[in-house]
Design an enzyme around this catalytic site. Structure first.
Site, PDB file in Angstrom:
ATOM      1  N   SER A 150       0.854  -1.181   0.000  1.00 15.89           N
ATOM      2  CA  SER A 150       0.000   0.000   0.000  1.00 15.89           C
ATOM      3  C   SER A 150       0.887   1.227   0.000  1.00 15.89           C
ATOM      4  CB  SER A 150      -0.894   0.019   1.249  1.00 15.89           C
ATOM      5  OG  SER A 150      -1.529   1.274   1.423  1.00 15.89           O
ATOM      6  N   TYR A 163      -1.498  -0.401  10.442  1.00 14.17           N
ATOM      7  CA  TYR A 163      -1.489  -0.878   9.055  1.00 14.17           C
ATOM      8  C   TYR A 163      -0.211  -0.503   8.311  1.00 14.17           C
ATOM      9  CZ  TYR A 163      -3.421  -1.479   4.294  1.00 14.17           C
ATOM     10  OH  TYR A 163      -3.661  -1.863   3.001  1.00 14.17           O
TER      11      TYR A 163
END
Length: 263
Positions: A150, A163
């Site tokens: 990501s 995350y």
């Protein structure tokens, strides 16, 4: 061919008859990629914890196999890899790790259990997969490993305490894998999406710039594999700015992020 234009991986264009194992394929990017590859003739094996969603995908799709799996269970991943090898008759042509967990989190609400769960799914599961598939890929002398990271892994971002670090770890892991495996005939790629409309991003209460659908994300990935790219980031109208922010001096970066998030 000039160094900067050289393909970093063997291009993957013709998917007819190729075998693909996608972990994290019950929804979102993984599911959309499985559908796109099947339409192009690939024999797709899909894994995730949600057996019902996998069986819905398998139904009516010749050559597909639903293989329910919890990526945090190393023994289950190893057993699944052997099933994949038996089903395909050889090492898979593409192994895509798309399993992921996300919950917005700040340091002011630190939750150790949540941090560890992110680590177990987003990074630990990838290690379990590597332990299971690297021997068969090395023995075959071919195949491609792809990890879904990501842009949150580029630098620290608000609400990304749990995350972001796991995605940063995947980026570093992919670079090390490439250095070790490229000369042995294996492909390696890292996929760093921006905001994609999935059940994970549905948790976000803020406006997500340049939000795209999972089907569009899958098409970006197929294009990247066809071009032999190492990193794929998309949509570029958003990710080019994230890559630029990564290069800023720390003081400039923190100031820019504060201005963006407080505006």
């Amino acid at each position: 061919m000039p160094l900067l234009s050289r393909r970093l991986n063997p291009p993957l264009r013709d998917w007819k008859g190729r075998s693909v194992w996608i972990l994290g394929a019950s929804s979102g990017i993984g599911r959309a990629t499985a559908e796109a590859l099947h339409r192009q003739g690939a024999r797709v094996i899909i894994s995730a914890r949600h057996a019902g969603a996998l069986q819905d995908f398998e139904r009516g799709r010749e050559g597909c196999l639903a293989l329910p799996l919890d990526v945090t269970d190393a023994q289950a991943v190893a057993a699944a890899a052997q099933t994949v090898l038996t089903h395909a008759g050889r090492a898979p042509d593409l192994v895509l790790y798309c399993a992921g967990h996300y919950r917005p989190l700040r340091a002011t609400e630190f939750d150790l259990a949540e941090m560890q769960h992110h680590l177990a799914v987003n990074y630990g599961g990838a290690l379990h997969l590597l332990d299971a598939v690297l021997p068969m890929l090395l023995a075959a002398g071919q195949g491609h490993l792809a990890l879904v990271g990501s842009v949150a892994g580029y630098r620290g971002l608000p609400m990304s305490l749990a995350y972001g670090p796991t995605k940063a770890a995947l980026n570093n892991l992919a670079e090390n894998l490439y250095l070790d495996l490229h000369s042995l005939g294996l492909g390696v790629s890292i996929i760093n999406p921006g905001f994609v409309d999935t059940p994970l991003t549905a948790q976000n209460s803020f406006s997500m710039p340049a939000l795209i659908g999972a089907d569009e994300a899958a098409q970006h990935m197929l294009q990247g594999w066809a071009q032999g790219r190492f990193e794929m980031n998309f949509p570029r109208r958003f990710t080019r700015w994230m890559r630029l922010l990564r290069c800023l001096p720390d003081a400039w970066y923190f100031s820019a992020v504060r201005r963006i998030t407080e505006s």
